[in-house]
Design a protein around this motif. Sequence first.
Motif, short mmCIF file in Angstrom:
data_model
loop_
_atom_site.label_atom_id
_atom_site.label_comp_id
_atom_site.label_asym_id
_atom_site.label_seq_id
_atom_site.Cartn_x
_atom_site.Cartn_y
_atom_site.Cartn_z
N GLU A 18 0.90 -1.15 0.00
CA GLU A 18 0.00 0.00 0.00
C GLU A 18 0.93 1.19 0.00
O GLU A 18 1.94 1.18 0.69
CB GLU A 18 -0.84 0.01 1.27
N TYR A 261 -11.82 3.49 4.40
CA TYR A 261 -10.74 3.38 5.37
C TYR A 261 -9.45 4.09 4.98
O TYR A 261 -8.82 4.73 5.81
CB TYR A 261 -10.41 1.90 5.61
N SER A 302 -10.28 5.03 13.06
CA SER A 302 -10.94 4.79 11.77
C SER A 302 -12.46 4.78 11.87
O SER A 302 -13.15 5.03 10.89
CB SER A 302 -10.44 3.48 11.18
N ASP A 364 -16.89 0.40 13.89
CA ASP A 364 -15.58 0.38 13.22
C ASP A 364 -15.81 0.45 11.72
O ASP A 364 -16.92 0.19 11.24
CB ASP A 364 -14.78 -0.88 13.59
N ASP A 365 -14.75 0.78 10.99
CA ASP A 365 -14.92 0.93 9.54
C ASP A 365 -15.01 -0.42 8.84
O ASP A 365 -15.67 -0.55 7.81
CB ASP A 365 -13.77 1.74 8.94
N SER A 366 -14.31 -1.43 9.36
CA SER A 366 -14.31 -2.72 8.67
C SER A 366 -13.91 -3.83 9.62
O SER A 366 -13.26 -3.59 10.63
CB SER A 366 -13.34 -2.69 7.47
N VAL A 368 -11.78 -7.29 9.18
CA VAL A 368 -10.96 -8.01 8.22
C VAL A 368 -10.76 -9.44 8.74
O VAL A 368 -11.49 -10.35 8.38
CB VAL A 368 -9.63 -7.27 7.96
N ARG A 369 -9.82 -9.62 9.64
CA ARG A 369 -9.66 -10.95 10.25
C ARG A 369 -10.57 -11.14 11.46
O ARG A 369 -10.75 -12.24 11.94
CB ARG A 369 -8.23 -11.15 10.71
N GLY A 370 -11.04 -10.04 12.01
CA GLY A 370 -11.88 -10.10 13.20
C GLY A 370 -11.11 -9.91 14.50
O GLY A 370 -11.70 -9.84 15.58
N THR A 372 -9.45 -7.28 15.76
CA THR A 372 -9.73 -6.03 16.48
C THR A 372 -11.09 -6.10 17.15
O THR A 372 -11.22 -5.80 18.35
CB THR A 372 -9.68 -4.83 15.51
N ASP A 406 -3.79 -3.77 1.23
CA ASP A 406 -3.31 -5.00 1.83
C ASP A 406 -4.43 -5.70 2.61
O ASP A 406 -4.70 -5.37 3.75
CB ASP A 406 -2.14 -4.69 2.77
P1 AMP Z 1 -9.08 -7.02 11.80
O1 AMP Z 1 -8.66 -6.82 13.21
O2 AMP Z 1 -8.17 -7.96 11.06
O3 AMP Z 1 -10.52 -7.40 11.65
O4 AMP Z 1 -8.88 -5.63 11.06
C1 AMP Z 1 -9.82 -4.63 11.20
C2 AMP Z 1 -9.16 -3.34 11.58
O5 AMP Z 1 -8.09 -3.06 10.69
C3 AMP Z 1 -10.14 -2.20 11.49
O6 AMP Z 1 -10.09 -1.49 12.71
C4 AMP Z 1 -9.67 -1.35 10.33
O7 AMP Z 1 -9.68 0.01 10.68
C5 AMP Z 1 -8.27 -1.82 10.05
N1 AMP Z 1 -8.04 -2.08 8.62
C6 AMP Z 1 -8.92 -2.47 7.70
N2 AMP Z 1 -8.34 -2.63 6.50
C7 AMP Z 1 -7.05 -2.32 6.66
C8 AMP Z 1 -5.91 -2.27 5.79
N3 AMP Z 1 -6.01 -2.58 4.51
N4 AMP Z 1 -4.74 -1.90 6.30
C9 AMP Z 1 -4.63 -1.60 7.59
N5 AMP Z 1 -5.65 -1.63 8.48
C10 AMP Z 1 -6.85 -1.98 8.02
#
Ligand code: AMP
Length: 490
Positions: A18, A261, A302, A364-366, A368-370, A372, A406
């Motif tokens: 990125e 994001y 975010s 939260d905005d998204s 991804v893996r869960g 956070t 990423d």
């Molecule tokens: P996770 O803990 O894997 O579910 O990631 C979710 C958190 O990562 C969220 O708080 C987002 O703000 C942040 N996030 C989402 N996409 C990205 C990205 N591409 N790069 C870095 N942080 C991210």
Amino acid sequence: MNLTHPFLDADGDKLREECGIFGVIGARDASAMTALGLHALQHRGQEAVGIVSYDGSDFFARRGLGHVAQVFSDASMFAELPGEMASGHVRYSTTGGQGLRNVQPLHADLARGAFSVAHNGNISNAVHLKRELVDKGAIFQSTSDTEVILHLIATSRYPTLLDRFVDALRMIEGAYSLICMTPKRMIACRDPLGIRPLVMGKIGEATVFASETVALDVVGAEFVREIEPGEIVEVRQDGRLTSHRPFGNLPARPCIFEHVYFSRPDSVMGGRSVYEVRRQIGAELAIEAPVEADLVVPVPDSGVPAAIGYAQQSGIPFGLGIIRSHYVGRTFIQPSDGARHADVKRKHNANRALVEGKRIVLIDDSIVRGTTSLKIVQMMRDAGAAEVHMRVASPPTSHSCFYGVDTPERHKLLAARMDVQEMTKFIVADSLAFVSIDGLYRAVGAPGREDGCPRHCDACFTGDYPTRLTDLAEREADAGQLSLPVGKVA
Ligand code: AMP
């Protein structure tokens, strides 16, 4: 470890990048201005930074690992990067490939003169092209997909550098915003779908290019316009500007995740304030997924604009129920799951006085893996929250990005493995809801997907990839062959 993969580093992890890019031509302090611009783009990449400058007769470069302020810690360094033209790059890759040789801008002396390139995006047929080039004898210096562009220009048979450049671009698939320098000009361009952003500004006589408008603001430049999808802009030392459209006009597909994001909220993208879009996504979320609660709490930073929108729309008070330490890097970049878990705790702390006894809507905005969400929901419970309802300001991230954001491999994405009910259990929330793809499009201010012509790349949410993905297809085909039972004839 797949040793035949041409972009693998020693630890076998593929580079995923990125990036943020910045360039200026016609300014006395070009390299210092570039450092300032890159500083404003630091959120797009924190692992490495590089600046290349040109003083009318020579190119100069400085590259380093770390943040802009670490690598360019001393003003005297800019004396070593003289000239009125400079471009730079900040990079964020996950594990692997962290060596200096991958730090951009990349630079080469080609038959038609010196050429440097700073790239934001990801070339989705880079592995394929690299194999072909290596077969013909090319020697690669880095594991970065960007180097393919230099080799394609070098081996093109067209007479002028610009023709060779266009010839090279015709061969690559995927996402690219590029800022290039030759001894005579700066060239900025966006891929035919405009997947990654690139804007142009003016400061005095100088022309500036940057990934986001925030970088123009910070250096004091005025926003002129976005580089159009598929457009190549050439700027000469005297400021003359020429625009080329060698790819015709395809319907644009800029990345919708920039709004969700990636971009800074104080940037303007596609004519819309990123902050305002995020606030609007929160309002859509409140309409689509209301809940009885006492407090709307953003996951900082975010989730903040969307949480404000959710609170305004729902009438539920907004409060900072989680406080973020500003001295920890982003959780996402930690290489192992263990490290990532520990890092979430160091990064966020519950504001117990606010949260205790309350029904919380966590935004939260998204997901991804869960990782956070799991930690933060638990943190709210530990701080005495009566209920925790998670609301996410994007649709479920169910597909990997191959265009320069990423995201991990698909099997690591929570939404690729689970439906919403299973995810709710996984993060141990009282309820969980995501904004719909239509809600997201409404917030961005674009028509949705109903007419079959989406105005954005939303592949991470829909799996609808707008370009060919040659490398992925070939990798899957290889894996298919390898997985055939031994002895069986294909
Ligand atoms: P996770 O803990 O894997 O579910 O990631 C979710 C958190 O990562 C969220 O708080 C987002 O703000 C942040 N996030 C989402 N996409 C990205 C990205 N591409 N790069 C870095 N942080 C991210």
